[in-house]
Design a protein around this motif. Sequence first.
Motif, PDB file in Angstrom:
ATOM      1  N   LEU A   1      26.969  31.032  45.434  1.00 30.40           N
ATOM      2  CA  LEU A   1      26.795  32.632  45.686  1.00 30.40           C
ATOM      3  C   LEU A   1      28.046  33.337  45.423  1.00 30.40           C
ATOM      4  O   LEU A   1      28.369  34.134  44.539  1.00 30.40           O
ATOM      5  N   PRO A   2      29.336  33.065  46.227  1.00 29.71           N
ATOM      6  CA  PRO A   2      30.571  34.030  46.093  1.00 29.71           C
ATOM      7  C   PRO A   2      31.062  33.766  44.671  1.00 29.71           C
ATOM      8  O   PRO A   2      31.665  34.648  44.141  1.00 29.71           O
ATOM      9  N   LEU A   3      31.064  32.468  44.042  1.00 33.95           N
ATOM     10  CA  LEU A   3      31.651  32.210  42.790  1.00 33.95           C
ATOM     11  C   LEU A   3      30.736  33.039  41.873  1.00 33.95           C
ATOM     12  O   LEU A   3      31.277  33.708  40.802  1.00 33.95           O
ATOM     13  N   ALA A   4      29.490  33.195  41.840  1.00 30.70           N
ATOM     14  CA  ALA A   4      28.444  33.784  41.068  1.00 30.70           C
ATOM     15  C   ALA A   4      28.900  35.346  41.132  1.00 30.70           C
ATOM     16  O   ALA A   4      28.816  35.884  40.115  1.00 30.70           O
ATOM     17  N   GLY A   5      29.057  35.902  42.461  1.00 30.62           N
ATOM     18  CA  GLY A   5      29.465  37.117  42.625  1.00 30.62           C
ATOM     19  C   GLY A   5      30.881  37.552  41.967  1.00 30.62           C
ATOM     20  O   GLY A   5      30.972  38.560  41.294  1.00 30.62           O
ATOM     21  N   VAL A   6      31.790  36.552  42.046  1.00 32.06           N
ATOM     22  CA  VAL A   6      33.223  36.941  41.418  1.00 32.06           C
ATOM     23  C   VAL A   6      32.892  36.859  39.657  1.00 32.06           C
ATOM     24  O   VAL A   6      33.329  37.783  38.873  1.00 32.06           O
ATOM     25  N   LEU A   7      32.009  35.866  39.256  1.00 36.16           N
ATOM     26  CA  LEU A   7      31.833  36.266  38.028  1.00 36.16           C
ATOM     27  C   LEU A   7      31.088  37.383  37.461  1.00 36.16           C
ATOM     28  O   LEU A   7      31.442  37.906  36.569  1.00 36.16           O
ATOM     29  N   VAL A   8      30.070  37.821  38.341  1.00 37.23           N
ATOM     30  CA  VAL A   8      29.474  39.081  37.915  1.00 37.23           C
ATOM     31  C   VAL A   8      30.552  40.445  37.838  1.00 37.23           C
ATOM     32  O   VAL A   8      30.751  41.292  37.120  1.00 37.23           O
ATOM     33  N   VAL A   9      31.313  40.451  39.116  1.00 36.70           N
ATOM     34  CA  VAL A   9      32.341  41.227  39.096  1.00 36.70           C
ATOM     35  C   VAL A   9      33.373  41.314  37.752  1.00 36.70           C
ATOM     36  O   VAL A   9      33.578  42.595  37.209  1.00 36.70           O
ATOM     37  N   THR A  10      33.670  40.053  37.363  1.00 36.12           N
ATOM     38  CA  THR A  10      34.619  39.795  36.437  1.00 36.12           C
ATOM     39  C   THR A  10      34.284  40.469  35.079  1.00 36.12           C
ATOM     40  O   THR A  10      34.860  41.391  34.152  1.00 36.12           O
ATOM     41  N   GLY A  11      32.820  40.035  34.884  1.00 42.05           N
ATOM     42  CA  GLY A  11      32.249  40.267  33.772  1.00 42.05           C
ATOM     43  C   GLY A  11      31.951  41.958  33.479  1.00 42.05           C
ATOM     44  O   GLY A  11      32.321  42.344  32.339  1.00 42.05           O
ATOM     45  N   CYS A  12      31.564  42.479  34.667  1.00 40.33           N
ATOM     46  CA  CYS A  12      31.469  43.864  34.643  1.00 40.33           C
ATOM     47  C   CYS A  12      32.943  44.560  34.304  1.00 40.33           C
ATOM     48  O   CYS A  12      33.142  45.780  33.566  1.00 40.33           O
TER      49      CYS A  12
END
Length: 311
Positions: free
Chosen positions: A276-287
């Motif tokens: 979950l935190p890693l996925a959140g970081v990927l979403v933030v980074t991608g945006c």
Amino acid sequence: MTGLLTAQGARGLFAALFAVLLWSIAPLLVEWAAALPPLKLTAISLFAGAMATIPMSRKARPVEKPRLSRTWQLVIHLLLPLLVLGAVSFYLMGLGKAPTAKAALVTYTWPVLFVLLSDLVLRKRLSLTVLAGTTIAFSGTALVLGPQSFNGELSAHGVGYALALGSGLCWALYSMISQLAPVSITPVLPALFLTAGAGAAGADGLSGGSIASVSILAVTAGVVLGLGPYGLAMAAWNLALRVGSTAVVGPLAYLVPVLAAVFMVLAGVSAPDWRLPLAGVLVVTGCFVASSGRTPQGRALPAKSTTARSQ
């Protein structure tokens, strides 16, 4: 950084931060209101949101009412309520058919959808940075959902994730229209919420919804959901879109999935999961990557008359 140093830029920054914090607690409130059927919870939260936005709508009302074309009147008074109804109801139905934290993460890909739509509408093309950012953001969602495809969980919760993604698309469209509108949306927020809430109440009635055996905790959580994440936060976000710097305000929304996951774990609603935190970081980074290709500007829109954008 220039936009941050002006009073107007600071106003937009703090409004966006306020909206982000309120949105981050939405999944937790939805979990506490789980005893309510999704459409009933949608109606309660939207009616509460209407009440919360009345003071701000009166304050933001322009001295001279600007004239709108027939097209914009239909967009603001018909399409926007439908988008809000779809965003809230799809989100609540999605969280009822899939794990809350994971379905919320799918919805919170809406900032990158917003960037995609803005690129297509304003620039008539997709840049490489936007495509790269989109790929990174959705890889975060795939990290959470991908392993489930091998054990049958994805098929069991597929409808929930599809509804969550539909909610994100509705929010992206709402944000883009709010940004492009020739007038501020804040003065019409109460009417917008009331219209969407009436639609949800009508749909709940047609589906055989009942008011019996309603938990006080669930109703309270639904009201708070409407007052905060769907009331005050929406007004704050509209203000941020109108007066803030696009380069600053946009990326702030990408903090929502990370904060939401943290709040869910701290409240004991979700079990700690390294994905979950890693996925959140990927979403933030991608945006961030997706928005980095756009030219920074003090305002998201071309200049309009003072009356039209009066706050």
